[in-house]
Design a protein around this motif. Structure first.
Motif, PDB file in Angstrom:
ATOM      1  N   GLY A 144      30.353  11.221  18.460  1.00  0.00           N
ATOM      2  CA  GLY A 144      31.650  10.703  18.888  1.00  0.00           C
ATOM      3  C   GLY A 144      31.908  10.909  20.366  1.00  0.00           C
ATOM      4  N   SER A 145      31.485  12.057  20.912  1.00  0.00           N
ATOM      5  CA  SER A 145      31.716  12.326  22.332  1.00  0.00           C
ATOM      6  C   SER A 145      30.956  11.347  23.212  1.00  0.00           C
ATOM      7  CB  SER A 145      31.300  13.762  22.666  1.00  0.00           C
ATOM      8  OG  SER A 145      32.091  14.690  21.964  1.00  0.00           O
ATOM      9  N   ALA A 146      29.714  11.035  22.833  1.00  0.00           N
ATOM     10  CA  ALA A 146      28.926  10.083  23.618  1.00  0.00           C
ATOM     11  C   ALA A 146      29.571   8.701  23.594  1.00  0.00           C
ATOM     12  CB  ALA A 146      27.499  10.018  23.069  1.00  0.00           C
ATOM     13  N   ALA A 147      30.065   8.284  22.421  1.00  0.00           N
ATOM     14  CA  ALA A 147      30.725   6.985  22.331  1.00  0.00           C
ATOM     15  C   ALA A 147      31.994   6.958  23.177  1.00  0.00           C
ATOM     16  CB  ALA A 147      31.050   6.671  20.873  1.00  0.00           C
ATOM     17  N   ARG A 148      32.772   8.030  23.117  1.00  0.00           N
ATOM     18  CA  ARG A 148      34.019   8.089  23.886  1.00  0.00           C
ATOM     19  C   ARG A 148      33.740   8.005  25.383  1.00  0.00           C
ATOM     20  NH1 ARG A 148      38.962  10.589  22.454  1.00  0.00           N
ATOM     21  NH2 ARG A 148      37.926  11.551  20.661  1.00  0.00           N
ATOM     22  N   GLU A 149      32.753   8.775  25.836  1.00  0.00           N
ATOM     23  CA  GLU A 149      32.429   8.750  27.260  1.00  0.00           C
ATOM     24  C   GLU A 149      31.917   7.374  27.682  1.00  0.00           C
ATOM     25  OE1 GLU A 149      33.034  11.115  29.457  1.00  0.00           O
ATOM     26  OE2 GLU A 149      33.953  12.267  27.843  1.00  0.00           O
ATOM     27  N   GLY A 150      31.100   6.757  26.822  1.00  0.00           N
ATOM     28  CA  GLY A 150      30.599   5.428  27.155  1.00  0.00           C
ATOM     29  C   GLY A 150      31.702   4.396  27.269  1.00  0.00           C
ATOM     30  N   VAL A 151      32.694   4.488  26.397  1.00  0.00           N
ATOM     31  CA  VAL A 151      33.801   3.525  26.421  1.00  0.00           C
ATOM     32  C   VAL A 151      34.649   3.707  27.669  1.00  0.00           C
ATOM     33  CG1 VAL A 151      35.945   2.858  25.280  1.00  0.00           C
ATOM     34  CG2 VAL A 151      33.878   3.205  23.931  1.00  0.00           C
ATOM     35  N   TRP A 152      35.140   4.928  27.875  1.00  0.00           N
ATOM     36  CA  TRP A 152      36.126   5.116  28.938  1.00  0.00           C
ATOM     37  C   TRP A 152      35.508   5.089  30.331  1.00  0.00           C
ATOM     38  CZ3 TRP A 152      40.819   4.022  28.013  1.00  0.00           C
ATOM     39  CH2 TRP A 152      41.352   4.201  26.739  1.00  0.00           C
ATOM     40  N   SER A 153      34.264   5.498  30.482  1.00  0.00           N
ATOM     41  CA  SER A 153      33.638   5.407  31.803  1.00  0.00           C
ATOM     42  C   SER A 153      33.472   3.947  32.220  1.00  0.00           C
ATOM     43  CB  SER A 153      32.287   6.122  31.799  1.00  0.00           C
ATOM     44  OG  SER A 153      31.400   5.526  30.868  1.00  0.00           O
ATOM     45  N   ASN A 154      33.122   3.077  31.277  1.00  0.00           N
ATOM     46  CA  ASN A 154      33.000   1.657  31.604  1.00  0.00           C
ATOM     47  C   ASN A 154      34.362   1.013  31.842  1.00  0.00           C
ATOM     48  OD1 ASN A 154      30.086   0.540  31.383  1.00  0.00           O
ATOM     49  ND2 ASN A 154      30.235   1.945  29.652  1.00  0.00           N
ATOM     50  N   ILE A 155      35.371   1.422  31.095  1.00  0.00           N
ATOM     51  CA  ILE A 155      36.716   0.885  31.322  1.00  0.00           C
ATOM     52  C   ILE A 155      37.217   1.274  32.711  1.00  0.00           C
ATOM     53  CG2 ILE A 155      39.130   1.145  30.623  1.00  0.00           C
ATOM     54  CD1 ILE A 155      38.233   1.162  27.746  1.00  0.00           C
ATOM     55  N   ARG A 156      36.998   2.508  33.103  1.00  0.00           N
ATOM     56  CA  ARG A 156      37.461   2.948  34.425  1.00  0.00           C
ATOM     57  C   ARG A 156      36.715   2.239  35.535  1.00  0.00           C
ATOM     58  NH1 ARG A 156      37.076   8.836  31.920  1.00  0.00           N
ATOM     59  NH2 ARG A 156      39.134   8.949  30.929  1.00  0.00           N
ATOM     60  N   SER A 157      35.422   2.026  35.357  1.00  0.00           N
ATOM     61  CA  SER A 157      34.668   1.277  36.370  1.00  0.00           C
ATOM     62  C   SER A 157      35.173  -0.154  36.471  1.00  0.00           C
ATOM     63  CB  SER A 157      33.178   1.290  36.018  1.00  0.00           C
ATOM     64  OG  SER A 157      32.655   2.602  36.050  1.00  0.00           O
ATOM     65  N   ALA A 158      35.522  -0.758  35.332  1.00  0.00           N
ATOM     66  CA  ALA A 158      36.069  -2.115  35.352  1.00  0.00           C
ATOM     67  C   ALA A 158      37.408  -2.157  36.081  1.00  0.00           C
ATOM     68  CB  ALA A 158      36.222  -2.633  33.922  1.00  0.00           C
ATOM     69  N   GLU A 159      38.232  -1.128  35.912  1.00  0.00           N
ATOM     70  CA  GLU A 159      39.524  -1.106  36.600  1.00  0.00           C
ATOM     71  C   GLU A 159      39.348  -0.956  38.107  1.00  0.00           C
ATOM     72  OE1 GLU A 159      41.676   1.975  34.646  1.00  0.00           O
ATOM     73  OE2 GLU A 159      42.462   0.623  33.104  1.00  0.00           O
ATOM     74  N   VAL A 160      38.355  -0.189  38.523  1.00  0.00           N
ATOM     75  CA  VAL A 160      38.078  -0.068  39.960  1.00  0.00           C
ATOM     76  C   VAL A 160      37.645  -1.419  40.522  1.00  0.00           C
ATOM     77  CG1 VAL A 160      36.575   1.011  41.663  1.00  0.00           C
ATOM     78  CG2 VAL A 160      37.529   2.388  39.813  1.00  0.00           C
TER      79      VAL A 160
ATOM     80  N   ALA B  24      39.478   9.618  41.889  1.00  0.00           N
ATOM     81  CA  ALA B  24      40.391  10.186  40.895  1.00  0.00           C
ATOM     82  C   ALA B  24      39.800  10.089  39.496  1.00  0.00           C
ATOM     83  CB  ALA B  24      41.740   9.469  40.957  1.00  0.00           C
ATOM     84  N   TYR B  25      39.177   8.957  39.186  1.00  0.00           N
ATOM     85  CA  TYR B  25      38.545   8.814  37.871  1.00  0.00           C
ATOM     86  C   TYR B  25      37.367   9.771  37.719  1.00  0.00           C
ATOM     87  CZ  TYR B  25      41.223   4.682  36.488  1.00  0.00           C
ATOM     88  OH  TYR B  25      42.230   3.838  36.100  1.00  0.00           O
ATOM     89  N   ASN B  26      36.601   9.962  38.786  1.00  0.00           N
ATOM     90  CA  ASN B  26      35.495  10.925  38.716  1.00  0.00           C
ATOM     91  C   ASN B  26      36.012  12.344  38.499  1.00  0.00           C
ATOM     92  OD1 ASN B  26      33.486   8.995  39.074  1.00  0.00           O
ATOM     93  ND2 ASN B  26      33.526   9.171  41.303  1.00  0.00           N
ATOM     94  N   ALA B  27      37.124  12.676  39.165  1.00  0.00           N
ATOM     95  CA  ALA B  27      37.712  14.003  38.966  1.00  0.00           C
ATOM     96  C   ALA B  27      38.219  14.165  37.535  1.00  0.00           C
ATOM     97  CB  ALA B  27      38.850  14.223  39.961  1.00  0.00           C
ATOM     98  N   LEU B  28      38.806  13.095  36.974  1.00  0.00           N
ATOM     99  CA  LEU B  28      39.249  13.142  35.582  1.00  0.00           C
ATOM    100  C   LEU B  28      38.062  13.357  34.647  1.00  0.00           C
ATOM    101  CD1 LEU B  28      41.307  12.780  33.305  1.00  0.00           C
ATOM    102  CD2 LEU B  28      41.029  10.300  33.550  1.00  0.00           C
ATOM    103  N   ASP B  29      36.962  12.682  34.922  1.00  0.00           N
ATOM    104  CA  ASP B  29      35.759  12.882  34.101  1.00  0.00           C
ATOM    105  C   ASP B  29      35.285  14.332  34.167  1.00  0.00           C
ATOM    106  OD1 ASP B  29      35.721  10.252  33.301  1.00  0.00           O
ATOM    107  OD2 ASP B  29      34.361   9.602  34.895  1.00  0.00           O
ATOM    108  N   ASP B  30      35.358  14.933  35.360  1.00  0.00           N
ATOM    109  CA  ASP B  30      34.952  16.336  35.491  1.00  0.00           C
ATOM    110  C   ASP B  30      35.880  17.254  34.699  1.00  0.00           C
ATOM    111  OD1 ASP B  30      32.887  15.560  37.130  1.00  0.00           O
ATOM    112  OD2 ASP B  30      33.970  15.959  38.998  1.00  0.00           O
ATOM    113  N   GLU B  31      37.172  16.969  34.729  1.00  0.00           N
ATOM    114  CA  GLU B  31      38.126  17.793  33.980  1.00  0.00           C
ATOM    115  C   GLU B  31      37.865  17.696  32.476  1.00  0.00           C
ATOM    116  OE1 GLU B  31      41.763  16.116  35.273  1.00  0.00           O
ATOM    117  OE2 GLU B  31      41.575  16.863  37.333  1.00  0.00           O
ATOM    118  N   LEU B  32      37.637  16.485  31.997  1.00  0.00           N
ATOM    119  CA  LEU B  32      37.353  16.319  30.574  1.00  0.00           C
ATOM    120  C   LEU B  32      35.995  16.917  30.205  1.00  0.00           C
ATOM    121  CD1 LEU B  32      38.676  12.689  29.962  1.00  0.00           C
ATOM    122  CD2 LEU B  32      39.792  14.860  29.426  1.00  0.00           C
ATOM    123  N   ALA B  33      35.060  16.909  31.146  1.00  0.00           N
ATOM    124  CA  ALA B  33      33.760  17.529  30.875  1.00  0.00           C
ATOM    125  C   ALA B  33      33.912  19.030  30.664  1.00  0.00           C
ATOM    126  CB  ALA B  33      32.795  17.246  32.026  1.00  0.00           C
ATOM    127  N   ARG B  34      34.832  19.656  31.405  1.00  0.00           N
ATOM    128  CA  ARG B  34      35.069  21.088  31.196  1.00  0.00           C
ATOM    129  C   ARG B  34      35.678  21.344  29.820  1.00  0.00           C
ATOM    130  NH1 ARG B  34      36.328  20.805  36.799  1.00  0.00           N
ATOM    131  NH2 ARG B  34      38.547  20.471  36.394  1.00  0.00           N
TER     132      ARG B  34
END
Length: 402
Positions: free
Chosen positions: A71-87, A150-160
């Motif tokens: 589930g974690s891999a799927a979640r990261e795959g979804v939201w990382s691509n969504i954030r890149s699309a928003e950029v 900001a999105y990269n920093a959010l990814d780091d926070e969620l990674a922790r």
């Protein structure tokens, strides 16, 4: 890999939210696609379409028997691509729409970038001009870079958060493995881990004693009989169950401190589950210390009820240790979306964001910084006019350059 059937309802709430966001971004992309396109713009359109396609595929992915830990891999795959699309979308929209999105970008930047981050400082300086419509290509590039950071920093926070969650589940599994190992060993070799007590001489005979075990009380036992010989296979398992009951009480009590969170990975749940095997282990170790006379003021226990009562008490006492884990979990969750007050590094930023114009009580920046430049950019280029300064006037603003 096996995907879900088209039109099938999402299995989880986060997948439903992600698919809603994907649909919104696809509509935005379609609107931008019909506009006249240069080669660079076509590249951005195709890149955004690719990210949305990957996000949709990850949201629909069904990992089958691997679902429990995928589930974690799927979640990261979804939201990382969504954030890149928003950029990428921010690079495609018109200047007017980019100016309208500036406040949203600044809000994300404030949530996830440090106060002295140069991108946050420069965007804060240019925010009023951007919102008023005075947006330049460099301003748009600054917004894009700040949003991506900001999105990269959010990814780091969620990674922790995810890392701590994994540590807690691993620790829970290892402690549970140890508790189960003790129960199995005690089942087959009860004499080697005996937690039976000989509290007093039986009044019925001068040579008889009473032996108290977690599962039985033996009276009129020969004084020369070791207590460990009367240990039963269920003794350790019974003590661990009593410890689990004590730990369950502390879990219920700790629920008052748990707050709902929008962060994924259910970190409070992992912290709470750790208490159960820890309580079982602490119950066994506590009774073992009593039997070995390591606890001052405690002698051999007098009855089976006392043995089980102390086991439950030691099971609840695990909270003295696991509450530190609870505090660490709450602190980690609190750090998501909340930047720390960093010390200003002169090589990263010239001023803190408190100097951003437009904020209450904040002085305006020097004239050389009005366009969001750093402390030396205007001086090096030599193209920006400086406000005249009367060196003899008290309180005159210093020049930006040497």
């Amino acid at each position: 890999m096996t995907g879900t059937a088209p039109g099938r309802p999402p299995r989880t709430a986060w997948r439903a939210r992600a698919k809603t966001r994907i649909a919104y971004l696809e509509a935005q992309l379609e609107r931008e696609r019909v506009k006249p396109c240069s080669e660079d713009r076509k590249t951005l359109v195709e890149g955004m379409r690719g990210h949305l396609k990957k996000a949709g595929a990850a949201a629909d992915e069904d990992f089958g028997w691997r679902r429990a830990w995928s589930g974690s891999a799927a979640r990261e795959g979804v939201w990382s691509n969504i954030r890149s699309a928003e950029v990428m979308l921010l690079q495609l929209v018109s200047d007017e729409e980019a100016a309208g999105r500036a406040s949203d970008v600044m809000a994300l930047v404030k949530d996830h970038l440090e106060a002295d981050d140069p991108r946050r400082v420069r965007l804060g300086r240019r925010l009023r001009s951007i919102i008023s419509g005075e947006i330049s290509p460099s301003d748009r590039d600054l917004m894009v870079r700040a949003l991506d950071a900001a999105y990269n920093a959010l990814d780091d926070e969620l990674a922790r958060v995810r890392s701590l969650r994994n540590i807690l589940w691993t620790a829970t599994f290892l402690v549970l493995l140890g508790v189960a190992g003790l129960a199995v060993y005690g089942w087959f070799f009860p004499q080697s881990l005996s937690i039976c007590f000989t509290p007093k001489v039986d009044p019925g005979g001068a040579s008889g004693v009473t032996v108290v075990c977690p599962t039985a009380e033996h009276t009129d036992v020969s004084a020369g009989t070791p207590a460990s010989e009367l240990a039963e296979s269920r003794d350790i398992l019974t003590v661990e169950i009593a410890g689990l009951a004590g730990a369950a009480l502390t879990v219920i009590a700790s629920l008052r401190r748990i707050r709902g969170t929008d962060s994924p990975y259910m970190l409070p749940l992992a912290s709470a589950v750790l208490k159960f095997p820890t309580g079982a282990l602490s119950a066994f170790l506590g009774l073992l210390l009593i039997r070995g006379a390591f606890v001052p003021g405690l002698s051999d226990l007098d009855s089976r009820a006392q043995v089980l009562g102390w086991a439950a008490a030691f099971g609840a006492a695990q909270h003295l240790v696991t509450r530190l884990v609870d505090d660490r979990a709450q602190m980690t969750l609190a750090e998501v979306g909340r930047t720390t007050e960093a010390v200003v590094d002169p090589e990263r930023a010239a001023v803190k964001e408190s100097d951003v114009p437009g904020e209450t009580g904040a002085p305006g920046p020097p004239a050389a910084f009005q366009d969001g430049e750093g402390p030396h950019e205007g001086a090096q280029e030599g193209t920006r006019a400086r406000a005249p300064v009367d060196e003899g006037t008290e309180g005159a603003r210093p020049r930006a350059g040497p």
